[in-house]
Write a protein that holds these residues in place. Structure first.
Motif, PDB file in Angstrom:
ATOM      1  N   MET A  34     -11.694  -3.153   8.080  1.00  0.00           N
ATOM      2  CA  MET A  34     -10.693  -2.411   8.854  1.00  0.00           C
ATOM      3  C   MET A  34     -11.019  -2.582  10.333  1.00  0.00           C
ATOM      4  SD  MET A  34      -8.622  -1.000   6.595  1.00  0.00           S
ATOM      5  CE  MET A  34      -7.661   0.076   7.637  1.00  0.00           C
ATOM      6  N   ARG A  77     -11.211  -4.103  17.610  1.00  0.00           N
ATOM      7  CA  ARG A  77      -9.803  -4.431  17.836  1.00  0.00           C
ATOM      8  C   ARG A  77      -9.662  -5.440  18.977  1.00  0.00           C
ATOM      9  NH1 ARG A  77      -5.578  -0.712  16.454  1.00  0.00           N
ATOM     10  NH2 ARG A  77      -4.534  -1.102  18.429  1.00  0.00           N
ATOM     11  N   GLU A  83       0.874  -1.178   0.000  1.00  0.00           N
ATOM     12  CA  GLU A  83       0.000   0.000   0.000  1.00  0.00           C
ATOM     13  C   GLU A  83       0.913   1.231   0.000  1.00  0.00           C
ATOM     14  OE1 GLU A  83      -1.951   0.792   3.763  1.00  0.00           O
ATOM     15  OE2 GLU A  83      -3.578   1.858   2.793  1.00  0.00           O
TER      16      GLU A  83
HETATM   17  N1  C2G Z   1      -5.600  -4.457  15.079  1.00  0.00           N
HETATM   18  C1  C2G Z   1      -6.522  -5.117  15.882  1.00  0.00           C
HETATM   19  N2  C2G Z   1      -6.258  -5.265  17.223  1.00  0.00           N
HETATM   20  C2  C2G Z   1      -5.124  -4.760  17.763  1.00  0.00           C
HETATM   21  C3  C2G Z   1      -4.189  -4.093  16.962  1.00  0.00           C
HETATM   22  C4  C2G Z   1      -4.453  -3.949  15.598  1.00  0.00           C
HETATM   23  O1  C2G Z   1      -7.580  -5.589  15.421  1.00  0.00           O
HETATM   24  N3  C2G Z   1      -4.941  -4.912  19.065  1.00  0.00           N
HETATM   25  C5  C2G Z   1      -5.900  -4.303  13.645  1.00  0.00           C
HETATM   26  C6  C2G Z   1      -6.077  -2.842  13.235  1.00  0.00           C
HETATM   27  O2  C2G Z   1      -7.362  -2.371  13.596  1.00  0.00           O
HETATM   28  C7  C2G Z   1      -5.870  -2.925  11.745  1.00  0.00           C
HETATM   29  C8  C2G Z   1      -4.851  -4.078  11.605  1.00  0.00           C
HETATM   30  O3  C2G Z   1      -4.850  -4.776  12.862  1.00  0.00           O
HETATM   31  O4  C2G Z   1      -7.067  -3.290  11.085  1.00  0.00           O
HETATM   32  C9  C2G Z   1      -3.456  -3.566  11.316  1.00  0.00           C
HETATM   33  O5  C2G Z   1      -3.106  -2.633  12.313  1.00  0.00           O
HETATM   34  P1  C2G Z   1      -1.878  -1.647  12.082  1.00  0.00           P
HETATM   35  O6  C2G Z   1      -0.698  -2.416  11.679  1.00  0.00           O
HETATM   36  O7  C2G Z   1      -1.803  -0.741  13.252  1.00  0.00           O
HETATM   37  O8  C2G Z   1      -2.348  -0.878  10.776  1.00  0.00           O
HETATM   38  P2  C2G Z   1      -2.569   0.660  10.575  1.00  0.00           P
HETATM   39  O9  C2G Z   1      -1.268   1.337  10.803  1.00  0.00           O
HETATM   40  O10 C2G Z   1      -3.770   1.075  11.362  1.00  0.00           O
HETATM   41  O11 C2G Z   1      -2.927   0.718   9.019  1.00  0.00           O
HETATM   42  O12 C2G Z   1      -4.637   1.853   5.293  1.00  0.00           O
HETATM   43  C10 C2G Z   1      -4.332   1.684   6.642  1.00  0.00           C
HETATM   44  C11 C2G Z   1      -2.850   1.723   6.848  1.00  0.00           C
HETATM   45  O13 C2G Z   1      -2.256   0.660   6.175  1.00  0.00           O
HETATM   46  C12 C2G Z   1      -2.422   1.767   8.287  1.00  0.00           C
END
Ligand code: C2G
Length: 132
Positions: A93, A115, A73
Motif C-alpha cells: 500500500m 507516495r 474490492e
Molecule cells: N499513490 C501514490 N502516489 C500518489 C497517489 C497515489 O503512490 N501521488 C498510491 C496510493 O498510495 C495507493 C494507490 O496509489 O497505494 C492508489 O491510490 P488511490 O486511488 O487514492 O487509492 P485509495 O483510495 O487510497 O484506496 O483498500 C484501499 C482502497 O481501495 C482505497
C-alpha cells in the motif's frame, strides 16, 4: 514458488503516481493482483462517486503490463479474505496508509511504499475544473 503481491486502490483519473506504485509493487514479486475499489465503496467511504466508473477503472488497471489480475474490492473490511483468496505473499500500500494494515502481518508481508510527490486525483480534478 511464485511470489504473489496484492495491492488495492481506486485508481480514479489514472496518473503517474498510480503507475509508479503499481510498478514498484510488481517488482516485489512474480505476480501482481490489484483490487480496484467498487463505486459503491467510494460513495460510502468518500461521499462521492469516482470520475471514472468501476468498469472503466478496472479496464485501465487490467491493461497495464505489470498487472496480472484485477478484481473489484467491494469492502475495505474484506482485506483479509482478499489476501487469502488470492494467495498473496505480500500486501503493498502507499504510505498514506502507513500502519493501517499491520494486522495482516500474520498472513503476509506488509509493505508501505512512499507516495509519488505532488500528484493526486483530487489535485488533478481541481486543476482541470479551474482551467479556463
Ligand atoms: N499513490 C501514490 N502516489 C500518489 C497517489 C497515489 O503512490 N501521488 C498510491 C496510493 O498510495 C495507493 C494507490 O496509489 O497505494 C492508489 O491510490 P488511490 O486511488 O487514492 O487509492 P485509495 O483510495 O487510497 O484506496 O483498500 C484501499 C482502497 O481501495 C482505497
Amino acid at each position: 514458488m511464485a511470489r504473489t503481491v496484492i495491492t488495492f486502490g481506486t485508481f480514479d483519473v489514472f496518473h503517474v503516481g498510480h503507475l509508479r506504485v503499481i510498478e514498484r509493487a510488481a517488482a516485489l514479486g512474480d505476480r501482481l493482483v490489484v483490487g480496484v475499489s467498487a463505486d459503491e465503496l467510494n460513495l460510502r467511504k468518500k461521499g462521492r462517486e469516482p470520475v471514472f466508473s468501476q468498469s472503466e477503472r478496472l479496464a485501465i488497471v487490467a491493461a497495464l503490463k505489470p498487472v496480472d489480475e484485477v478484481f473489484v474490492e467491494e469492502s475495505l473490511e474484506l482485506k483479509r479474505d482478499y489476501i487469502l483468496q488470492h494467495g498473496a505473499d505480500v500486501l503493498v500500500m502507499g504510505d498514506d496508509w502507513s500502519g493501517r494494515f499491520d494486522e495482516f502481518e500474520d498472513i503476509c508481508e506488509v509493505v508501505y511504499l512512499p507516495r509519488t510527490p505532488a500528484i493526486s486525483t483530487t489535485a488533478l480534478i481541481e486543476k482541470i475544473s479551474s482551467a479556463t
